[in-house]
Write a protein that holds these residues in place. Structure first.
Motif, PDB file in Angstrom:
ATOM      1  N   GLN A  31      16.654-107.121 -11.673  1.00 44.21           N
ATOM      2  CA  GLN A  31      17.450-107.111 -11.396  1.00 44.21           C
ATOM      3  C   GLN A  31      18.811-106.867 -10.309  1.00 44.21           C
ATOM      4  OE1 GLN A  31      19.332-103.974 -13.572  1.00 44.21           O
ATOM      5  NE2 GLN A  31      21.842-104.301 -13.530  1.00 44.21           N
ATOM      6  N   VAL A  32      18.724-108.160  -9.739  1.00 43.27           N
ATOM      7  CA  VAL A  32      19.799-107.942  -8.287  1.00 43.27           C
ATOM      8  C   VAL A  32      20.862-107.091  -8.261  1.00 43.27           C
ATOM      9  CG1 VAL A  32      20.479-109.361  -6.607  1.00 43.27           C
ATOM     10  CG2 VAL A  32      18.267-109.741  -7.493  1.00 43.27           C
ATOM     11  N   VAL A  33      21.101-105.442  -7.654  1.00 43.31           N
ATOM     12  CA  VAL A  33      21.880-104.937  -7.422  1.00 43.31           C
ATOM     13  C   VAL A  33      23.150-104.990  -6.167  1.00 43.31           C
ATOM     14  CG1 VAL A  33      23.022-102.716  -8.172  1.00 43.31           C
ATOM     15  CG2 VAL A  33      21.137-104.367  -9.629  1.00 43.31           C
ATOM     16  N   PRO A  34      23.732-105.400  -5.978  1.00 41.37           N
ATOM     17  CA  PRO A  34      24.238-105.102  -4.441  1.00 41.37           C
ATOM     18  C   PRO A  34      24.554-103.667  -4.191  1.00 41.37           C
ATOM     19  CG  PRO A  34      26.176-106.255  -6.130  1.00 41.37           C
ATOM     20  CD  PRO A  34      25.153-105.603  -7.366  1.00 41.37           C
ATOM     21  N   TYR A  35      23.856-103.960  -2.278  1.00 40.89           N
ATOM     22  CA  TYR A  35      23.345-102.209  -2.273  1.00 40.89           C
ATOM     23  C   TYR A  35      24.763-101.662  -1.188  1.00 40.89           C
ATOM     24  CZ  TYR A  35      22.210 -98.547   1.372  1.00 40.89           C
ATOM     25  OH  TYR A  35      21.666 -97.934   2.380  1.00 40.89           O
ATOM     26  N   TYR A  36      24.776-100.900  -1.585  1.00 39.81           N
ATOM     27  CA  TYR A  36      26.727-100.384  -0.849  1.00 39.81           C
ATOM     28  C   TYR A  36      26.626 -99.025  -0.225  1.00 39.81           C
ATOM     29  CZ  TYR A  36      29.283-103.839  -3.005  1.00 39.81           C
ATOM     30  OH  TYR A  36      29.658-105.542  -4.127  1.00 39.81           O
ATOM     31  N   GLU A  37      26.850 -98.712   1.572  1.00 40.74           N
ATOM     32  CA  GLU A  37      27.020 -97.906   1.895  1.00 40.74           C
ATOM     33  C   GLU A  37      28.087 -96.683   0.888  1.00 40.74           C
ATOM     34  OE1 GLU A  37      24.656 -96.444   4.194  1.00 40.74           O
ATOM     35  OE2 GLU A  37      24.054 -98.865   4.116  1.00 40.74           O
ATOM     36  N   THR A  38      27.365 -95.453   0.979  1.00 37.67           N
ATOM     37  CA  THR A  38      28.092 -94.773  -0.138  1.00 37.67           C
ATOM     38  C   THR A  38      29.493 -94.274   1.348  1.00 37.67           C
ATOM     39  OG1 THR A  38      27.032 -92.706   0.879  1.00 37.67           O
ATOM     40  CG2 THR A  38      27.024 -93.804  -1.609  1.00 37.67           C
ATOM     41  N   GLU A  39      29.064 -94.121   2.677  1.00 39.78           N
ATOM     42  CA  GLU A  39      29.871 -93.677   3.769  1.00 39.78           C
ATOM     43  C   GLU A  39      30.155 -94.968   4.690  1.00 39.78           C
ATOM     44  OE1 GLU A  39      27.675 -90.640   6.992  1.00 39.78           O
ATOM     45  OE2 GLU A  39      28.737 -90.177   5.265  1.00 39.78           O
ATOM     46  N   ASN A  40      30.633 -94.964   5.082  1.00 38.33           N
ATOM     47  CA  ASN A  40      31.045 -96.773   6.375  1.00 38.33           C
ATOM     48  C   ASN A  40      30.148 -95.369   8.524  1.00 38.33           C
ATOM     49  OD1 ASN A  40      32.805 -97.638   5.511  1.00 38.33           O
ATOM     50  ND2 ASN A  40      34.601 -96.199   6.599  1.00 38.33           N
ATOM     51  N   ARG A  41      29.260 -96.772   8.150  1.00 36.64           N
ATOM     52  CA  ARG A  41      27.899 -96.071   9.816  1.00 36.64           C
ATOM     53  C   ARG A  41      28.249 -97.512  10.645  1.00 36.64           C
ATOM     54  NH1 ARG A  41      22.158 -95.215   7.467  1.00 36.64           N
ATOM     55  NH2 ARG A  41      22.082 -97.390   7.065  1.00 36.64           N
ATOM     56  N   ALA A  42      27.592 -96.908  11.747  1.00 35.46           N
ATOM     57  CA  ALA A  42      27.747 -97.941  13.391  1.00 35.46           C
ATOM     58  C   ALA A  42      25.961 -97.503  13.769  1.00 35.46           C
ATOM     59  CB  ALA A  42      28.385 -97.379  14.557  1.00 35.46           C
ATOM     60  N   ILE A  43      25.709 -98.077  13.935  1.00 36.06           N
ATOM     61  CA  ILE A  43      23.891 -98.704  13.536  1.00 36.06           C
ATOM     62  C   ILE A  43      23.481 -98.981  15.765  1.00 36.06           C
ATOM     63  CG2 ILE A  43      21.439 -98.786  13.310  1.00 36.06           C
ATOM     64  CD1 ILE A  43      22.380 -99.077  10.394  1.00 36.06           C
ATOM     65  N   VAL A  44      23.676 -98.611  16.103  1.00 39.55           N
ATOM     66  CA  VAL A  44      23.502 -98.687  17.471  1.00 39.55           C
ATOM     67  C   VAL A  44      21.881 -98.271  17.968  1.00 39.55           C
ATOM     68  CG1 VAL A  44      24.633 -98.189  20.006  1.00 39.55           C
ATOM     69  CG2 VAL A  44      25.381 -98.062  17.949  1.00 39.55           C
ATOM     70  N   SER A  45      21.334 -99.772  18.420  1.00 44.06           N
ATOM     71  CA  SER A  45      19.894 -99.383  19.199  1.00 44.06           C
ATOM     72  C   SER A  45      19.997-100.606  20.835  1.00 44.06           C
ATOM     73  CB  SER A  45      19.337-100.470  18.333  1.00 44.06           C
ATOM     74  OG  SER A  45      18.117-100.922  18.885  1.00 44.06           O
ATOM     75  N   VAL A  56      22.118-103.786  20.781  1.00 47.39           N
ATOM     76  CA  VAL A  56      22.206-104.235  19.454  1.00 47.39           C
ATOM     77  C   VAL A  56      22.874-103.175  18.867  1.00 47.39           C
ATOM     78  CG1 VAL A  56      20.675-105.025  16.684  1.00 47.39           C
ATOM     79  CG2 VAL A  56      20.443-105.297  18.992  1.00 47.39           C
ATOM     80  N   VAL A  57      23.723-103.919  17.451  1.00 44.88           N
ATOM     81  CA  VAL A  57      25.180-102.969  17.107  1.00 44.88           C
ATOM     82  C   VAL A  57      25.324-103.437  15.116  1.00 44.88           C
ATOM     83  CG1 VAL A  57      27.539-101.761  16.487  1.00 44.88           C
ATOM     84  CG2 VAL A  57      26.163-101.669  18.717  1.00 44.88           C
ATOM     85  N   ASN A  58      25.284-102.335  14.487  1.00 47.56           N
ATOM     86  CA  ASN A  58      25.346-102.953  12.931  1.00 47.56           C
ATOM     87  C   ASN A  58      26.927-101.770  12.700  1.00 47.56           C
ATOM     88  OD1 ASN A  58      23.218-105.387  12.222  1.00 47.56           O
ATOM     89  ND2 ASN A  58      22.010-104.565  13.140  1.00 47.56           N
ATOM     90  N   VAL A  59      27.467-102.252  11.922  1.00 47.42           N
ATOM     91  CA  VAL A  59      28.614-101.663  11.814  1.00 47.42           C
ATOM     92  C   VAL A  59      28.684-101.947  10.129  1.00 47.42           C
ATOM     93  CG1 VAL A  59      31.192-100.857  11.368  1.00 47.42           C
ATOM     94  CG2 VAL A  59      29.835-101.284  13.882  1.00 47.42           C
ATOM     95  N   ILE A  60      28.797-101.425   9.265  1.00 44.83           N
ATOM     96  CA  ILE A  60      28.586-101.110   8.281  1.00 44.83           C
ATOM     97  C   ILE A  60      29.754-100.103   6.982  1.00 44.83           C
ATOM     98  CG2 ILE A  60      26.553-101.137   5.940  1.00 44.83           C
ATOM     99  CD1 ILE A  60      24.178-100.809   8.160  1.00 44.83           C
ATOM    100  N   GLY A  61      30.195-101.021   6.140  1.00 46.31           N
ATOM    101  CA  GLY A  61      31.401-100.479   5.871  1.00 46.31           C
ATOM    102  C   GLY A  61      30.732-100.461   4.422  1.00 46.31           C
TER     103      GLY A  61
END
Length: 135
Positions: A31-45, A56-61
């Motif tokens: 089963q493919v289930v959408p993945y959602y974050e439980t909080e907003n995050r900014a991942i910075v590399s 590299v920056v990934n902002v995930i809502g």
């Protein structure tokens, strides 16, 4: 009496094992289930390849995110000045920035992200992050 007790133990184990199989029989295996974050995050590399900073920056809502906007800055801590600033935006729950910038050897740099993550009611929450390294 000994055989009845052993037989009852085997029966209970089989019953428990059978019930466990019935529970898992109803769960889809692929089963493919959408993945959602439980909080907003900014991942910075921030990494370096000789005199090139790889930013590299990934902002995930979180679930329900409708848009993301913000600013990413590479700052030279040694020279006390901004090297480069980018505006970021996305109309989805993920916003990604990947840039290469020429930098000086031996200097300390900070890559920072300040973003706002919006929901369907247009209310925003912050998603900030940073990384500091020396080239």
């Amino acid at each position: 009496m000994k055989y009845i007790r052993n037989g009852l133990g085997v029966f209970l184990c089989l019953l428990l094992f059978t019930e466990t199989l019935h529970v898992y029989a109803f769960v889809p295996q692929h089963q493919v289930v959408p993945y959602y974050e439980t909080e907003n995050r900014a991942i910075v590399s921030l990494t370096f390849d000789k005199n090139v900073a790889k930013c590299v920056v990934n902002v995930i809502g979180e679930k329900g995110t409708t848009k993301i906007s913000g600013t990413v800055q590479l700052y030279d801590e040694t020279a006390k000045k901004s090297v480069k600033t980018w505006n970021i935006s996305s109309s989805s729950a993920v916003c990604t920035l990947s840039k290469d910038v020429s930098v000086k050897s031996g200097h300390k740099y900070t890559l920072s992200c300040t973003a706002n993550v919006y929901d369907a009611n247009n209310s925003s929450k912050a998603a900030d992050g940073s990384a500091t390294k020396t080239n």
